[in-house]
Scaffold this motif. Sequence first.
Motif, PDB file in Angstrom:
ATOM      1  N   VAL A 174       0.760  -0.952  -0.045  1.00 27.78           N
ATOM      2  CA  VAL A 174       0.172   0.066  -0.020  1.00 27.78           C
ATOM      3  C   VAL A 174       0.676   0.985   0.103  1.00 27.78           C
ATOM      4  N   ALA A 175       1.122   2.222  -0.971  1.00 28.16           N
ATOM      5  CA  ALA A 175       1.842   3.336  -1.296  1.00 28.16           C
ATOM      6  C   ALA A 175       0.799   4.231  -1.383  1.00 28.16           C
ATOM      7  N   LYS A 176       1.747   5.272  -0.903  1.00 24.86           N
ATOM      8  CA  LYS A 176       0.653   6.477  -0.236  1.00 24.86           C
ATOM      9  C   LYS A 176       1.107   7.385  -1.836  1.00 24.86           C
ATOM     10  N   ASN A 177       1.787   6.871  -2.541  1.00 26.96           N
ATOM     11  CA  ASN A 177       2.121   8.155  -3.052  1.00 26.96           C
ATOM     12  C   ASN A 177       2.333   7.324  -5.079  1.00 26.96           C
ATOM     13  N   LEU A 178       1.474   7.804  -5.382  1.00 30.76           N
ATOM     14  CA  LEU A 178       1.602   7.128  -6.945  1.00 30.76           C
ATOM     15  C   LEU A 178       3.218   6.834  -7.716  1.00 30.76           C
ATOM     16  N   LEU A 179       3.558   5.341  -8.510  1.00 34.21           N
ATOM     17  CA  LEU A 179       4.658   5.408  -8.675  1.00 34.21           C
ATOM     18  C   LEU A 179       4.194   5.516 -10.350  1.00 34.21           C
ATOM     19  N   GLN A 180       5.063   5.966 -10.726  1.00 34.42           N
ATOM     20  CA  GLN A 180       4.808   6.447 -12.416  1.00 34.42           C
ATOM     21  C   GLN A 180       5.410   5.570 -12.346  1.00 34.42           C
ATOM     22  N   VAL A 181       4.687   4.306 -13.559  1.00 41.14           N
ATOM     23  CA  VAL A 181       5.449   3.625 -13.586  1.00 41.14           C
ATOM     24  C   VAL A 181       4.356   2.461 -15.004  1.00 41.14           C
ATOM     25  N   GLN A 182       5.600   1.902 -16.091  1.00 36.96           N
ATOM     26  CA  GLN A 182       4.643   1.105 -16.675  1.00 36.96           C
ATOM     27  C   GLN A 182       3.607   1.707 -17.703  1.00 36.96           C
ATOM     28  N   GLY A 183       3.708   3.014 -17.959  1.00 42.48           N
ATOM     29  CA  GLY A 183       2.879   3.530 -18.891  1.00 42.48           C
ATOM     30  C   GLY A 183       1.478   4.209 -17.550  1.00 42.48           C
TER      31      GLY A 183
END
Length: 258
Positions: free
Chosen positions: A149-158
């Motif tokens: 569960v991450a609080k920030n978006l990982l901008q990855v794989q499109g």
Amino acid sequence: MSAPPAEGLVEQWESEQARLRQQVVEEDTEDWQRSPDFSGLERVGGVDLSFIKGDDVNACAQLVVLSYPDLEVMYEDSQMVTLMAPYIAGFLAFRETPFLLDALKRLEGNQPELLPQVVFVDGNGLFHYREFGLACHLGVLSGLPCVGVAKNLLQVQGVYKGEEHQSQIAALQKGGDSFPLTAASGKVLGKALRSSDKSSKPVYASVGHKISVDTAVRLTHSCCRYRVPEPIRQILSLHIPTEINSAFHSLRDSESDR
């Protein structure tokens, strides 16, 4: 300024991630996961590594175990550790997993009856550059079901934090609403979840190990009183050694690639 990581180490870690990635189970494996109200689930864990501001070597490895569904603290463990592996984006698990595993092993050795049936990890699982974030790493090596569960978006794989993503967030009307985080390949790597009616800012849940994405999202919502699931939120209330208590912050607030 630290020297750039050795190419050989990156290749070694990529190879190890690929090997361990083959062991990830992306489906429900426990009877309680198939129950509408998670009947049979009694203990949920949360893990985190907290750092002194300005110091990325000395940290505090933390584990809590909460009762379910009451979400009351049953066990807590905080231990100062020194990280030896270098920081390389996308490979934070190699720095942190050994200490989180040690915390689980201490619990298993001392009070095995309190070992969690599922562990929430403050970071990503399959929603990762190579579909093997911290929650996957910990899950495979511990053998326990894990949810990232991450609080920030990982901008990855499109997946990007663009207008479409923002409009999808705006469409989440109530706690429990979610939308898929779909890679360019078409694979759903996780979901953005409005975890509480009180918070319009989502969290990003993904499979770590031995759980399906839909169950991971449903369980995350069921463990949220506020935005962040209680097994992770309660770590913030753990007793931290007094000499660094005022300086602690979570690396995850500034780094989302775990």
